[in-house]
Write a protein that holds these residues in place. Sequence first.
Motif, PDB file in Angstrom:
ATOM      1  N   PHE A 116       8.384   5.335   8.492  1.00  0.00           N
ATOM      2  CA  PHE A 116       8.840   5.943   7.243  1.00  0.00           C
ATOM      3  C   PHE A 116       7.659   6.364   6.369  1.00  0.00           C
ATOM      4  O   PHE A 116       7.662   7.446   5.773  1.00  0.00           O
ATOM      5  CB  PHE A 116       9.725   4.962   6.479  1.00  0.00           C
ATOM      6  CG  PHE A 116      10.348   5.543   5.243  1.00  0.00           C
ATOM      7  CD1 PHE A 116      11.227   6.608   5.331  1.00  0.00           C
ATOM      8  CD2 PHE A 116      10.048   5.035   3.992  1.00  0.00           C
ATOM      9  CE1 PHE A 116      11.808   7.159   4.190  1.00  0.00           C
ATOM     10  CE2 PHE A 116      10.609   5.576   2.849  1.00  0.00           C
ATOM     11  CZ  PHE A 116      11.497   6.639   2.952  1.00  0.00           C
ATOM     12  N   THR A 117       6.633   5.533   6.310  1.00  0.00           N
ATOM     13  CA  THR A 117       5.444   5.862   5.516  1.00  0.00           C
ATOM     14  C   THR A 117       4.731   7.081   6.080  1.00  0.00           C
ATOM     15  O   THR A 117       4.261   7.939   5.324  1.00  0.00           O
ATOM     16  CB  THR A 117       4.476   4.665   5.481  1.00  0.00           C
ATOM     17  OG1 THR A 117       5.130   3.540   4.888  1.00  0.00           O
ATOM     18  CG2 THR A 117       3.229   4.994   4.669  1.00  0.00           C
ATOM     19  N   ARG A 118       4.666   7.168   7.409  1.00  0.00           N
ATOM     20  CA  ARG A 118       4.014   8.324   8.021  1.00  0.00           C
ATOM     21  C   ARG A 118       4.820   9.603   7.745  1.00  0.00           C
ATOM     22  O   ARG A 118       4.233  10.664   7.515  1.00  0.00           O
ATOM     23  CB  ARG A 118       3.851   8.111   9.525  1.00  0.00           C
ATOM     24  CG  ARG A 118       3.103   9.267  10.209  1.00  0.00           C
ATOM     25  CD  ARG A 118       2.638   8.920  11.591  1.00  0.00           C
ATOM     26  NE  ARG A 118       1.877  10.019  12.177  1.00  0.00           N
ATOM     27  CZ  ARG A 118       0.598  10.260  11.939  1.00  0.00           C
ATOM     28  NH1 ARG A 118      -0.074   9.466  11.112  1.00  0.00           N
ATOM     29  NH2 ARG A 118      -0.019  11.274  12.505  1.00  0.00           N
ATOM     30  N   MET A 129      -5.878   9.424   1.365  1.00  0.00           N
ATOM     31  CA  MET A 129      -5.004   8.479   0.694  1.00  0.00           C
ATOM     32  C   MET A 129      -4.100   7.755   1.685  1.00  0.00           C
ATOM     33  O   MET A 129      -3.886   6.540   1.585  1.00  0.00           O
ATOM     34  CB  MET A 129      -4.146   9.211  -0.349  1.00  0.00           C
ATOM     35  CG  MET A 129      -3.250   8.295  -1.161  1.00  0.00           C
ATOM     36  SD  MET A 129      -2.488   9.132  -2.576  1.00  0.00           S
ATOM     37  CE  MET A 129      -1.467  10.352  -1.745  1.00  0.00           C
ATOM     38  N   TYR A 130      -3.559   8.504   2.671  1.00  0.00           N
ATOM     39  CA  TYR A 130      -2.626   7.919   3.635  1.00  0.00           C
ATOM     40  C   TYR A 130      -3.301   7.471   4.930  1.00  0.00           C
ATOM     41  O   TYR A 130      -2.630   6.959   5.828  1.00  0.00           O
ATOM     42  CB  TYR A 130      -1.518   8.903   3.951  1.00  0.00           C
ATOM     43  CG  TYR A 130      -0.521   9.076   2.822  1.00  0.00           C
ATOM     44  CD1 TYR A 130       0.545   8.211   2.660  1.00  0.00           C
ATOM     45  CD2 TYR A 130      -0.644  10.135   1.922  1.00  0.00           C
ATOM     46  CE1 TYR A 130       1.462   8.366   1.622  1.00  0.00           C
ATOM     47  CE2 TYR A 130       0.264  10.310   0.895  1.00  0.00           C
ATOM     48  CZ  TYR A 130       1.318   9.430   0.743  1.00  0.00           C
ATOM     49  OH  TYR A 130       2.223   9.586  -0.289  1.00  0.00           O
ATOM     50  N   GLY A 131      -4.587   7.693   5.028  1.00  0.00           N
ATOM     51  CA  GLY A 131      -5.299   7.287   6.238  1.00  0.00           C
ATOM     52  C   GLY A 131      -4.952   8.149   7.439  1.00  0.00           C
ATOM     53  O   GLY A 131      -4.911   7.674   8.570  1.00  0.00           O
ATOM     54  N   MET A 147       3.316  12.881   5.896  1.00  0.00           N
ATOM     55  CA  MET A 147       3.337  14.234   6.458  1.00  0.00           C
ATOM     56  C   MET A 147       4.017  15.214   5.498  1.00  0.00           C
ATOM     57  O   MET A 147       3.591  16.364   5.385  1.00  0.00           O
ATOM     58  CB  MET A 147       4.074  14.219   7.800  1.00  0.00           C
ATOM     59  CG  MET A 147       3.387  13.384   8.876  1.00  0.00           C
ATOM     60  SD  MET A 147       1.642  13.841   9.140  1.00  0.00           S
ATOM     61  CE  MET A 147       1.834  15.525   9.752  1.00  0.00           C
ATOM     62  N   LEU A 148       5.045  14.748   4.796  1.00  0.00           N
ATOM     63  CA  LEU A 148       5.711  15.597   3.811  1.00  0.00           C
ATOM     64  C   LEU A 148       4.761  15.938   2.663  1.00  0.00           C
ATOM     65  O   LEU A 148       4.700  17.091   2.205  1.00  0.00           O
ATOM     66  CB  LEU A 148       6.955  14.895   3.261  1.00  0.00           C
ATOM     67  CG  LEU A 148       7.753  15.650   2.196  1.00  0.00           C
ATOM     68  CD1 LEU A 148       8.230  17.001   2.736  1.00  0.00           C
ATOM     69  CD2 LEU A 148       8.939  14.820   1.721  1.00  0.00           C
ATOM     70  N   ARG A 197       0.836  -1.215   0.000  1.00  0.00           N
ATOM     71  CA  ARG A 197       0.000   0.000   0.000  1.00  0.00           C
ATOM     72  C   ARG A 197       0.864   1.256   0.000  1.00  0.00           C
ATOM     73  O   ARG A 197       0.592   2.216  -0.736  1.00  0.00           O
ATOM     74  CB  ARG A 197      -0.927  -0.007   1.220  1.00  0.00           C
ATOM     75  CG  ARG A 197      -2.003  -1.081   1.192  1.00  0.00           C
ATOM     76  CD  ARG A 197      -3.039  -0.837   2.281  1.00  0.00           C
ATOM     77  NE  ARG A 197      -2.433  -0.877   3.605  1.00  0.00           N
ATOM     78  CZ  ARG A 197      -2.328  -1.976   4.340  1.00  0.00           C
ATOM     79  NH1 ARG A 197      -2.772  -3.135   3.869  1.00  0.00           N
ATOM     80  NH2 ARG A 197      -1.780  -1.937   5.543  1.00  0.00           N
ATOM     81  N   ALA A 198       1.908   1.251   0.848  1.00  0.00           N
ATOM     82  CA  ALA A 198       2.755   2.439   0.977  1.00  0.00           C
ATOM     83  C   ALA A 198       3.460   2.762  -0.333  1.00  0.00           C
ATOM     84  O   ALA A 198       3.497   3.926  -0.762  1.00  0.00           O
ATOM     85  CB  ALA A 198       3.783   2.221   2.089  1.00  0.00           C
TER      86      ALA A 198
END
Length: 224
Positions: free
Chosen positions: A196-198, A220-222, A202-203, A122-123
């Motif tokens: 890392f995905t979070r 998209m990122y939940g 955030m970026l 997913r990421a």
Amino acid sequence: MKKTLIIMSLLLCVSLVPQKANAQIAILEIIKAGIKKVIRAVDLKIQREQNKVIWLQDAQKTLENTLSKLKLDEISDWTQKQKDLYGKYFDELKKVKYVIAYYQRVKDITAKQVALVKAYDRAWAMVSSDKHFSPQEVQYMGSVYSGILSETVKNIDQMLLVVNSFKTQMADAKRIELIDKAANKVDENYSDLQIFTRQNAMLSLQRSKGEAEIALVKQMYGLQ
């Protein structure tokens, strides 16, 4: 001439992204195949041990019912002989129950690894399609995710080592050490991937403009 070189460099960077994506897919398929192999091995072992437990429990129940029915408990000599005769069954029953507990923990660790691969899937799909990241940034993210996936390959090897350990006379303490090591490593890899995905999410959120775009990135990122 300079413009031509700049354009060629940009084209090269962009071309690296789909190649990186193809490499990620190839690695992912290898890992999935490895995890499925471990799951099948563990499931088969658990089923065999569970069947053995059922058989031994039936044997124990039959013995206990016979003793109760004939009321031979008072005859200590006869009872002791029966205990000696069937003692190996009770010892085996205790042993396979421990084995099932080991296998169940291995299965739980493998399930966590499956969740890790799905989270990666997913990421990577999100960051590779996120318009807020440049091709160079996507390439870097892909290398980080690849590093995490490479560690999961080692985890698969560790899990197979644990599964195969039941075929040898390995001490329980050593087997528990292997299981704990594998569990800690999977947890560490899963945590690294989530963090890392979070950070990437955030970026992307910081680079979003307008409420609609922000809402889309959160969805998209939940993100809450």
